[in-house]
Scaffold this motif. Structure first.
Motif, PDB file in Angstrom:
ATOM      1  N   GLY A 217      46.148  50.913  34.618  1.00 18.55           N
ATOM      2  CA  GLY A 217      45.408  51.381  33.592  1.00 18.55           C
ATOM      3  C   GLY A 217      44.505  52.846  34.084  1.00 18.55           C
ATOM      4  N   ASP A 218      43.116  52.472  34.145  1.00 15.75           N
ATOM      5  CA  ASP A 218      42.322  53.750  34.188  1.00 15.75           C
ATOM      6  C   ASP A 218      41.847  53.399  35.596  1.00 15.75           C
ATOM      7  OD1 ASP A 218      40.566  51.706  33.858  1.00 15.75           O
ATOM      8  OD2 ASP A 218      39.412  52.870  32.240  1.00 15.75           O
ATOM      9  N   LYS A 219      42.208  52.533  36.475  1.00 18.66           N
ATOM     10  CA  LYS A 219      41.788  52.172  37.827  1.00 18.66           C
ATOM     11  C   LYS A 219      42.157  53.513  38.772  1.00 18.66           C
ATOM     12  CE  LYS A 219      39.436  48.727  36.185  1.00 18.66           C
ATOM     13  NZ  LYS A 219      38.037  48.960  35.747  1.00 18.66           N
ATOM     14  N   ASP A 220      41.612  53.235  39.938  1.00 16.54           N
ATOM     15  CA  ASP A 220      41.992  54.176  40.848  1.00 16.54           C
ATOM     16  C   ASP A 220      42.872  53.701  42.167  1.00 16.54           C
ATOM     17  OD1 ASP A 220      40.367  56.198  39.842  1.00 16.54           O
ATOM     18  OD2 ASP A 220      38.623  55.326  40.878  1.00 16.54           O
ATOM     19  N   ILE A 221      42.723  52.067  42.167  1.00 16.54           N
ATOM     20  CA  ILE A 221      43.429  51.354  43.205  1.00 16.54           C
ATOM     21  C   ILE A 221      44.366  50.367  42.333  1.00 16.54           C
ATOM     22  CG2 ILE A 221      43.215  50.045  45.155  1.00 16.54           C
ATOM     23  CD1 ILE A 221      42.105  52.691  45.552  1.00 16.54           C
ATOM     24  N   LEU A 222      45.560  50.179  42.815  1.00  9.09           N
ATOM     25  CA  LEU A 222      46.204  49.076  42.452  1.00  9.09           C
ATOM     26  C   LEU A 222      46.726  48.235  43.859  1.00  9.09           C
ATOM     27  CD1 LEU A 222      47.664  47.310  39.990  1.00  9.09           C
ATOM     28  CD2 LEU A 222      49.700  48.924  40.495  1.00  9.09           C
ATOM     29  N   LEU A 223      46.190  46.828  43.660  1.00  8.21           N
ATOM     30  CA  LEU A 223      46.398  45.867  44.773  1.00  8.21           C
ATOM     31  C   LEU A 223      47.829  45.221  44.276  1.00  8.21           C
ATOM     32  CD1 LEU A 223      43.425  44.388  46.543  1.00  8.21           C
ATOM     33  CD2 LEU A 223      44.962  46.157  47.281  1.00  8.21           C
ATOM     34  N   LEU A 224      48.778  45.157  45.002  1.00 12.39           N
ATOM     35  CA  LEU A 224      50.227  44.569  44.687  1.00 12.39           C
ATOM     36  C   LEU A 224      50.280  43.246  45.533  1.00 12.39           C
ATOM     37  CD1 LEU A 224      52.007  48.022  45.020  1.00 12.39           C
ATOM     38  CD2 LEU A 224      51.457  46.753  42.883  1.00 12.39           C
ATOM     39  N   ALA A 225      50.570  42.114  44.636  1.00 13.06           N
ATOM     40  CA  ALA A 225      50.499  40.968  45.320  1.00 13.06           C
ATOM     41  C   ALA A 225      51.796  41.023  46.173  1.00 13.06           C
ATOM     42  CB  ALA A 225      50.805  39.926  44.185  1.00 13.06           C
ATOM     43  N   ASN A 226      51.737  40.272  47.404  1.00 15.49           N
ATOM     44  CA  ASN A 226      52.819  40.386  48.468  1.00 15.49           C
ATOM     45  C   ASN A 226      53.522  41.661  48.660  1.00 15.49           C
ATOM     46  OD1 ASN A 226      53.534  37.789  45.942  1.00 15.49           O
ATOM     47  ND2 ASN A 226      52.956  37.284  48.024  1.00 15.49           N
TER      48      ASN A 226
ATOM     49  N   ALA B  37      46.617  41.088  50.153  1.00  9.75           N
ATOM     50  CA  ALA B  37      47.497  41.120  49.004  1.00  9.75           C
ATOM     51  C   ALA B  37      48.517  39.945  49.053  1.00  9.75           C
ATOM     52  CB  ALA B  37      48.166  42.148  48.595  1.00  9.75           C
ATOM     53  N   SER B  38      48.436  38.939  50.133  1.00 11.56           N
ATOM     54  CA  SER B  38      49.382  37.775  50.349  1.00 11.56           C
ATOM     55  C   SER B  38      48.844  36.710  49.948  1.00 11.56           C
ATOM     56  CB  SER B  38      49.987  38.061  51.742  1.00 11.56           C
ATOM     57  OG  SER B  38      50.811  38.968  52.048  1.00 11.56           O
ATOM     58  N   LEU B  39      47.697  36.756  49.729  1.00 14.20           N
ATOM     59  CA  LEU B  39      46.498  35.282  49.714  1.00 14.20           C
ATOM     60  C   LEU B  39      46.893  34.995  48.190  1.00 14.20           C
ATOM     61  CD1 LEU B  39      43.642  36.251  51.647  1.00 14.20           C
ATOM     62  CD2 LEU B  39      45.440  35.046  52.444  1.00 14.20           C
ATOM     63  N   GLU B  40      46.479  33.856  47.824  1.00 13.75           N
ATOM     64  CA  GLU B  40      46.702  33.471  46.484  1.00 13.75           C
ATOM     65  C   GLU B  40      45.593  34.053  45.750  1.00 13.75           C
ATOM     66  OE1 GLU B  40      46.414  29.309  43.617  1.00 13.75           O
ATOM     67  OE2 GLU B  40      46.317  29.271  45.780  1.00 13.75           O
ATOM     68  N   ASP B  41      44.229  34.261  46.118  1.00 12.89           N
ATOM     69  CA  ASP B  41      43.372  34.879  45.672  1.00 12.89           C
ATOM     70  C   ASP B  41      42.889  36.165  46.281  1.00 12.89           C
ATOM     71  OD1 ASP B  41      40.860  36.104  44.621  1.00 12.89           O
ATOM     72  OD2 ASP B  41      39.598  34.475  45.167  1.00 12.89           O
ATOM     73  N   PHE B  42      43.554  37.264  46.115  1.00 11.86           N
ATOM     74  CA  PHE B  42      43.579  38.591  46.867  1.00 11.86           C
ATOM     75  C   PHE B  42      42.596  39.704  46.340  1.00 11.86           C
ATOM     76  CE2 PHE B  42      47.163  39.131  44.019  1.00 11.86           C
ATOM     77  CZ  PHE B  42      46.978  40.576  43.576  1.00 11.86           C
TER      78      PHE B  42
END
Length: 287
Positions: A198-207, A153-158
């Protein structure tokens, strides 16, 4: 017909053809739940407390939490039988190895403690209550900073890439919060996260880390663990400097529906094995 994967001389048949005759054997767990509770709201509350305490201990055992922060929550009926639900979460300032079923606190929709003593960390209230309110189909929210997931999640494209079998289970189930807004000290920040989820199961949080949501503790736990494993292998592969080879989209698409039918059983088998390990090594969590 074959499809090139980008490796010299390597081809794969189309996903539809590769399955052939599917094995349709029923898939059920061989192990019962490792605890018993009475029927009714108090029993449901007790079960939620037992599983949540086991999840705190189990994730600490696996090295997926960070200090005395990060937080897991479950919505449950009130233990006293009164109308309404409480959000169970651990109180601020204790280590995850100190979490027990009885020292979890229950807070209402306004973040007021109505069960137990103490209160959760402010960010736990702001993130979890907001997601529970906006995603009424879920009962469990887990937020952690696992090392490889957070590194990704710390990468520009994560983006979680479809490069391993563990990653394929998350096909079309991940949302991305690409703008870190600071520590969540306001409900508005939790609401912002919930809208992106939204309706997803996972949220990746930048940084930041990751959030998993589910209708059961076992599925949320299972997803958090395998998200970290998928991120770990992706980061290790990226570290070689060589180009990643992604699985053609038709493969995870064709796998998704059969997998989701079995996910609860897979998750139960894994989570209750961890629960039993905690019963042997840290039995005080059930107090």
């Amino acid at each position: 017909m074959t499809m090139m994967l980008g490796l010299r001389g390597v081809t794969c048949p189309k996903a539809v053809a590769r399955y052939g005759h599917l094995l349709t054997r029923g898939f059920t767990s061989s192990y019962p739940k490792p605890y018993t509770v009475p029927e009714g709201p108090s029993g449901t509350n007790r079960a939620a407390r037992l599983e949540l305490a086991a999840a705190y201990r189990g994730l600490d055992h696996l090295g997926l939490n960070e200090g005395v922060v990060n937080h897991l929550s479950v919505m449950a009926p009130r233990a006293d039988g009164k109308d309404g639900k409480v959000m169970l979460v651990f109180p601020e300032g204790i280590h995850w190895q100190e979490v027990t079923a009885s020292n979890l606190v229950g807070i209402d929709s306004e973040a007021k403690t109505v069960e137990g003593e103490g209160s959760p960390e402010t960010t736990a209230s702001c993130i979890h209550l907001s997601i529970h309110k906006m995603r009424t189909d879920t009962k469990v929210v887990m937020h952690c900073h696992p090392p490889y997931t957070t590194a990704l999640a710390s990468l520009e494209d994560f983006e979680l890439r479809m490069v391993t079998q563990n990653a394929l289970r998350f096909w079309n189930r991940v949302a991305y919060d690409r703008c870190y807004q600071g520590v969540a000290y306001a409900f508005e920040e939790g609401e912002r996260m919930a809208r992106i989820l939204g309706d997803k199961d996972i949220l990746l949080l930048a940084n930041h880390g990751a959030i998993t949501v589910a209708s059961t503790v076992s599925v949320a736990f299972h997803n958090l663990y395998f998200l970290e494993r998928a991120a770990m292998v992706q980061m290790l592969a990226m570290a070689t400097g060589n180009k990643l080879v992604e699985v053609p989209e038709e493969v995870p698409r064709s796998m998704s529906k059969p997998y989701l039918k079995r996910e609860q059983t897979y998750a139960d088998d894994f989570f209750y094995s961890i629960y039993r390990l905690m019963q042997k090594s840290q039995p005080d969590f059930e107090k």
